[in-house]
Design a protein around this motif. Structure first.
Motif, PDB file in Angstrom:
ATOM      1  N   VAL A 154       0.850  -1.113  -0.011  1.00  0.00           N
ATOM      2  CA  VAL A 154      -0.073   0.013  -0.128  1.00  0.00           C
ATOM      3  C   VAL A 154       0.861   1.360  -0.075  1.00  0.00           C
ATOM      4  CG1 VAL A 154      -1.861   1.399   1.220  1.00  0.00           C
ATOM      5  CG2 VAL A 154      -1.768  -1.184   1.343  1.00  0.00           C
ATOM      6  N   ILE A 155       0.616   2.168  -1.061  1.00  0.00           N
ATOM      7  CA  ILE A 155       1.270   3.296  -1.057  1.00  0.00           C
ATOM      8  C   ILE A 155       0.339   4.729  -0.714  1.00  0.00           C
ATOM      9  CG2 ILE A 155       2.751   4.987  -2.319  1.00  0.00           C
ATOM     10  CD1 ILE A 155       3.346   2.981  -4.226  1.00  0.00           C
ATOM     11  N   ILE A 156       0.556   4.903   0.680  1.00  0.00           N
ATOM     12  CA  ILE A 156      -0.006   6.135   1.072  1.00  0.00           C
ATOM     13  C   ILE A 156       0.676   7.451   0.765  1.00  0.00           C
ATOM     14  CG2 ILE A 156      -1.048   7.440   3.010  1.00  0.00           C
ATOM     15  CD1 ILE A 156      -0.722   4.619   4.747  1.00  0.00           C
ATOM     16  N   LEU A 157       0.105   8.049  -0.275  1.00  0.00           N
ATOM     17  CA  LEU A 157       0.610   9.268  -1.176  1.00  0.00           C
ATOM     18  C   LEU A 157       0.165  10.526  -0.222  1.00  0.00           C
ATOM     19  CD1 LEU A 157      -0.856   8.427  -4.369  1.00  0.00           C
ATOM     20  CD2 LEU A 157       1.669   8.428  -4.089  1.00  0.00           C
ATOM     21  N   ASP A 158       1.190  10.761   0.705  1.00  0.00           N
ATOM     22  CA  ASP A 158       0.755  11.790   2.047  1.00  0.00           C
ATOM     23  C   ASP A 158       1.269  13.176   1.262  1.00  0.00           C
ATOM     24  OD1 ASP A 158       0.573  13.189   3.885  1.00  0.00           O
ATOM     25  OD2 ASP A 158       2.088  12.259   5.242  1.00  0.00           O
ATOM     26  N   ASN A 159       0.253  13.728   0.859  1.00  0.00           N
ATOM     27  CA  ASN A 159       0.505  15.302   0.328  1.00  0.00           C
ATOM     28  C   ASN A 159       0.079  16.351   1.519  1.00  0.00           C
ATOM     29  OD1 ASN A 159      -2.215  15.228  -0.030  1.00  0.00           O
ATOM     30  ND2 ASN A 159      -1.982  15.337  -2.215  1.00  0.00           N
ATOM     31  N   LEU A 190       5.151   5.081   2.791  1.00  0.00           N
ATOM     32  CA  LEU A 190       4.503   6.460   2.886  1.00  0.00           C
ATOM     33  C   LEU A 190       5.495   7.587   2.159  1.00  0.00           C
ATOM     34  CD1 LEU A 190       2.263   8.019   4.763  1.00  0.00           C
ATOM     35  CD2 LEU A 190       4.304   8.649   6.250  1.00  0.00           C
ATOM     36  N   THR A 191       4.799   8.086   1.278  1.00  0.00           N
ATOM     37  CA  THR A 191       5.491   9.288   0.459  1.00  0.00           C
ATOM     38  C   THR A 191       5.444  10.491   1.142  1.00  0.00           C
ATOM     39  OG1 THR A 191       3.903   9.647  -0.913  1.00  0.00           O
ATOM     40  CG2 THR A 191       5.137   8.243  -1.771  1.00  0.00           C
ATOM     41  N   SER A 192       6.642  11.412   1.164  1.00  0.00           N
ATOM     42  CA  SER A 192       6.629  12.434   2.132  1.00  0.00           C
ATOM     43  C   SER A 192       6.634  13.779   1.573  1.00  0.00           C
ATOM     44  CB  SER A 192       8.247  12.190   2.709  1.00  0.00           C
ATOM     45  OG  SER A 192       9.050  12.321   1.646  1.00  0.00           O
ATOM     46  N   ARG A 193       6.288  14.066   0.505  1.00  0.00           N
ATOM     47  CA  ARG A 193       6.253  15.476  -0.084  1.00  0.00           C
ATOM     48  C   ARG A 193       4.682  16.090  -0.148  1.00  0.00           C
ATOM     49  NH1 ARG A 193      11.185  18.138  -1.119  1.00  0.00           N
ATOM     50  NH2 ARG A 193      12.893  16.593  -1.479  1.00  0.00           N
ATOM     51  N   PRO A 194       4.738  17.281   0.563  1.00  0.00           N
ATOM     52  CA  PRO A 194       3.456  17.884   0.202  1.00  0.00           C
ATOM     53  C   PRO A 194       3.103  18.343  -1.140  1.00  0.00           C
ATOM     54  CG  PRO A 194       5.064  19.426   1.246  1.00  0.00           C
ATOM     55  CD  PRO A 194       5.622  18.327   0.987  1.00  0.00           C
ATOM     56  N   CYS A 195       1.663  18.517  -1.265  1.00  0.00           N
ATOM     57  CA  CYS A 195       0.946  19.046  -2.648  1.00  0.00           C
ATOM     58  C   CYS A 195       1.715  20.393  -2.928  1.00  0.00           C
ATOM     59  CB  CYS A 195      -0.234  19.144  -2.319  1.00  0.00           C
ATOM     60  SG  CYS A 195      -1.232  20.381  -3.442  1.00  0.00           S
ATOM     61  N   PRO A 214       1.097  26.285   1.050  1.00  0.00           N
ATOM     62  CA  PRO A 214       1.785  27.628   0.773  1.00  0.00           C
ATOM     63  C   PRO A 214       3.144  27.531   0.526  1.00  0.00           C
ATOM     64  CG  PRO A 214       0.105  27.512   2.581  1.00  0.00           C
ATOM     65  CD  PRO A 214       0.100  26.227   1.856  1.00  0.00           C
ATOM     66  N   LYS A 215       3.805  26.467   0.823  1.00  0.00           N
ATOM     67  CA  LYS A 215       5.419  26.540   0.373  1.00  0.00           C
ATOM     68  C   LYS A 215       5.749  25.802  -0.890  1.00  0.00           C
ATOM     69  CE  LYS A 215       8.079  26.748   4.567  1.00  0.00           C
ATOM     70  NZ  LYS A 215       8.831  26.358   5.580  1.00  0.00           N
ATOM     71  N   ARG A 216       6.233  26.341  -1.455  1.00  0.00           N
ATOM     72  CA  ARG A 216       6.519  25.653  -2.815  1.00  0.00           C
ATOM     73  C   ARG A 216       7.915  24.775  -2.417  1.00  0.00           C
ATOM     74  NH1 ARG A 216       5.335  28.494  -7.948  1.00  0.00           N
ATOM     75  NH2 ARG A 216       7.372  27.820  -8.663  1.00  0.00           N
ATOM     76  N   ILE A 217       8.211  23.748  -3.418  1.00  0.00           N
ATOM     77  CA  ILE A 217       9.430  22.800  -2.873  1.00  0.00           C
ATOM     78  C   ILE A 217      10.634  23.603  -2.962  1.00  0.00           C
ATOM     79  CG2 ILE A 217      10.430  20.558  -3.630  1.00  0.00           C
ATOM     80  CD1 ILE A 217       7.524  20.770  -5.574  1.00  0.00           C
ATOM     81  N   MET A 218      10.746  24.127  -4.493  1.00  0.00           N
ATOM     82  CA  MET A 218      12.076  24.737  -4.722  1.00  0.00           C
ATOM     83  C   MET A 218      11.883  25.811  -5.693  1.00  0.00           C
ATOM     84  SD  MET A 218      15.191  22.581  -6.503  1.00  0.00           S
ATOM     85  CE  MET A 218      15.131  21.298  -5.376  1.00  0.00           C
TER      86      MET A 218
END
Ligand code: SF4
Ligand code: SF4
Ligand code: SF4
Length: 592
Positions: free
Chosen positions: A436-441, A509-514, A518-522
């Motif tokens: 199970v991949i929980i796509l945690d955004n 569990l994947t770890s990057r937010p949508c 408010p915060k952009r990745i890069m």
């Protein structure tokens, strides 16, 4: 005072004016803005998201029995989830007025089916009201609380996408001060053991008889007479379309839709040469009217699939021989800018889908942004049924096909909290070899980024402790757990391979937010060196909207790629898979 409000905003205003004390729901298009408006503009009302609609409904029942006027909101499929408490709450009845909104989605603009929840109200033996504009959305909601308390019943307000999202002028007033109700112990009414339920079922039957009498005299069911021999029976947005096309006919406008005012309808039909029922989706009114022995027609001209529109209504009226020509202008496809649904540039789900596609495994999907992974060129999903179904689907596939085929379930964080937990419990209990991949955004992203138990904030903006998914998963009995950076393609690929090869259920569990949070990745975007790009098209296949074809081609005439730096979020995924290392950060590109 007048305000310009959408139907959803009008519902929120109505709850405020009706003296509602508790508003609760789960986000789902087209209903989401009702509770968002409560939290933003009507903060004197306690408002909350619950993990799913069943829980929301149960919280609402508690508030009602406790004495408060209560609003519960959901989209149409949410009522399937909440059906269990609804069916029994229809027996117990209310204390404080209880109204729930079912926001139906004809045409499935953002839904997996097109159900008509007016049928649910009949099924549950409760009344429903069906507004046709923003003013009615507010007025009917306020009236629904009076009906709820007078007839001791939950009441459904049935909205549809066009009513929820269309704006109109609404007359607003100061909030009412409804008579205070206290909780009074009454197990015969509120505890549905069979001996009590049998008594309450009789009460429900009598209540329907009383409601039918009310339906004949409520101002929400009324006749508009224009001296025509053609009668139209209609409600909701279908009424607006019919009025727009044929204002010259007589109308029986239905606002209180169940039970129908059958006696009034019988007289209306008798006074006209022909009467048509114009309603969207199922023949809910038409069937009841025909079953009462009254001669009407409808669905054979207007159809039961998809949204109605003025032009569809006009075509139906023409087919029935009631108008000569269809003059309603059609909006053609060419008038609209084509915008196929796609994961956003930099979406954290993309990396997982790239890995799953590369592995070629069966992937059971769920409801959320990641459902878009089914589309070309990712083609990464094999099923999508309803909220929380992906894990159960994967277990079933694995049990009949064997783990050798490799089954992976994907599910979002909000969806996992909604109804994925019990599926995972099943995988543990029945020792399924699913991954199970929980796509945690960190959001309920598909409906606009609402909070949930894993975000650390409530609907009203209060900071709260986050539910830790890893701890939760381990508490369910999952032994194999890994967290992976969704932007690290190789790490994601090997993590999925590793966990698929591990016996028993495993969770990644994947770890990057949508990226829309408010915060952009890069902040720095990527660009493509056209000298190095060989036009292999690998980056096109990851379906990032920031990547487009350039005017330059390779020796075989294939387009080289360019990146729209205003869209690129710098997620790095395309750079990781480019075989010629042609994709560079903008600063590196300048130096190269
Ligand atoms: S809203 Fe967020 S999670 Fe949804 S597709 Fe866009 S980036 Fe991905
Ligand atoms: S993956 Fe690299 S080489 Fe291939 S088209 Fe894209 S930029 Fe060019
Ligand atoms: S780095 Fe590449 S994949 Fe990521 S957003 Fe930018 S163009 Fe799209």
């Amino acid at each position: 005072m007048k305000q310009l409000l959408s139907g959803n905003e009008a519902v929120a205003r109505g709850a405020y004016e009706a003296g509602v004390k508790m508003a609760v729901g789960y986000p789902g298009t087209p209903s989401t803005e009702i509770l968002e408006t409560m939290a933003e503009r009507h903060r004197s009302v306690y408002s909350q998201w619950s993990p799913n609609e069943k829980v929301a409904f149960e919280v609402g029942i508690g508030a009602s029995i406790g004495g408060a006027r209560t609003l519960v909101t959901m989209k149409h499929v949410g009522l399937n989830v909440a059906a269990d408490p609804l069916m029994t709450f229809a027996y117990t009845g209310v204390n404080g007025g209880f109204v729930f909104v079912s926001a139906d989605d004809p045409e499935m603009h953002s839904s997996q089916n097109e159900q008509d929840n007016r049928i649910f109200a009949r099924f549950a033996n409760i009344p429903f009201l069906e507004p046709a504009d923003s003013q009615e959305s507010k007025d009917m909601l306020v009236a629904a609380y009076e009906i709820s308390e007078r007839f001791d019943t939950p009441v459904m307000l049935r909205m549809t996408t066009r009513i929820s999202h269309t704006m109109g002028i609404v007359e607003v007033i100061e909030p009412l001060q409804p008579q205070e109700r206290k909780f009074v112990k009454n197990p015969e009414k509120y505890v549905m053991i069979p001996s009590n339920a049998k008594v309450r079922h009789v009460v429900v039957a009598q209540r329907l008889i009383d409601l039918a009498k009310y339906s004949e005299q409520t101002p929400f069911n009324y006749i508009e007479s224009n001296g025509s021999k053609v009668g139209i029976i209609s409600g909701g947005v279908a009424y607006q379309y019919a009025k727009e096309v044929a204002p010259q006919f007589d109308y029986y406008k239905i606002g209180f839709g169940y039970p129908l005012p059958l006696e009034g309808i019988r007289q209306f039909v008798a006074a006209h040469d022909i009467t048509l029922v114009v309603e969207e989706l199922e023949p809910v009114y038409e069937d009841q009217i025909k079953a009462a022995g009254v001669k009407v027609e409808g669905k054979k001209y207007f159809g039961a699939l998809g949204e109605l529109s003025p032009s569809r209504v006009a075509k139906g009226l023409k087919e029935a021989g009631l108008i000569d020509k269809v003059v309603v202008p059609e909006i053609t496809q060419e008038d609209l800018f084509p915008r196929p649904p796609v994961l956003c540039p930099g979406c954290p789900h993309r990396g997982a889908f790239m890995a799953l596609k590369k592995l070629g495994v069966a992937v059971t999907g769920d409801i959320g942004c990641y459902t878009l992974g089914v589309l070309k060129p990712l083609n990464a999903l094999d099923t999508c049924i309803c909220m929380g179904a992906s894990i159960g689907n994967a277990i079933g596939m694995e049990k009949v096909q064997g783990s050798a085929t490799g089954t992976v379930a994907v599910i979002g964080d909000s969806t996992f909290f909604h109804s994925g937990i019990t599926g995972l419990l099943d995988a543990v209990y029945n020792q399924s070899n699913v991954t199970v991949i929980i796509l945690d955004n960190r959001a309920t992203a598909m409906t606009g980024g609402q909070e949930h138990p894993g975000t650390g904030k409530t609907l009203m903006g209060e900071p709260v402790g986050r539910t830790d998914i890893q701890e939760l998963v381990r508490a369910l009995g999952v032994k194999n757990f890994e967290e992976v950076d969704a932007y690290d393609f190789d790490a994601t690929l090997s993590c999925v391979k590793r966990q698929m090869a591990t016996p028993g259920p495993s969770v990644i569990l994947t770890s990057r937010p949508c990226v829309l949070m408010p915060k952009r990745i890069m902040d720095e975007p990527y660009q493509i060196d056209l000298e190095l790009c060989n036009g292999c098209s690998a980056c096109f296949r990851i379906s990032c909207p920031a990547i487009a074809a350039s005017t330059e081609t390779n020796e075989r005439g294939h387009a080289k790629a360019i990146i729209d730096e205003t869209l690129c979020t710098g997620c790095t995924l395309c750079a990781q898979i480019c075989p010629t290392e042609a994709i560079l950060l903008k600063s590196q590109f300048a130096k190269a």
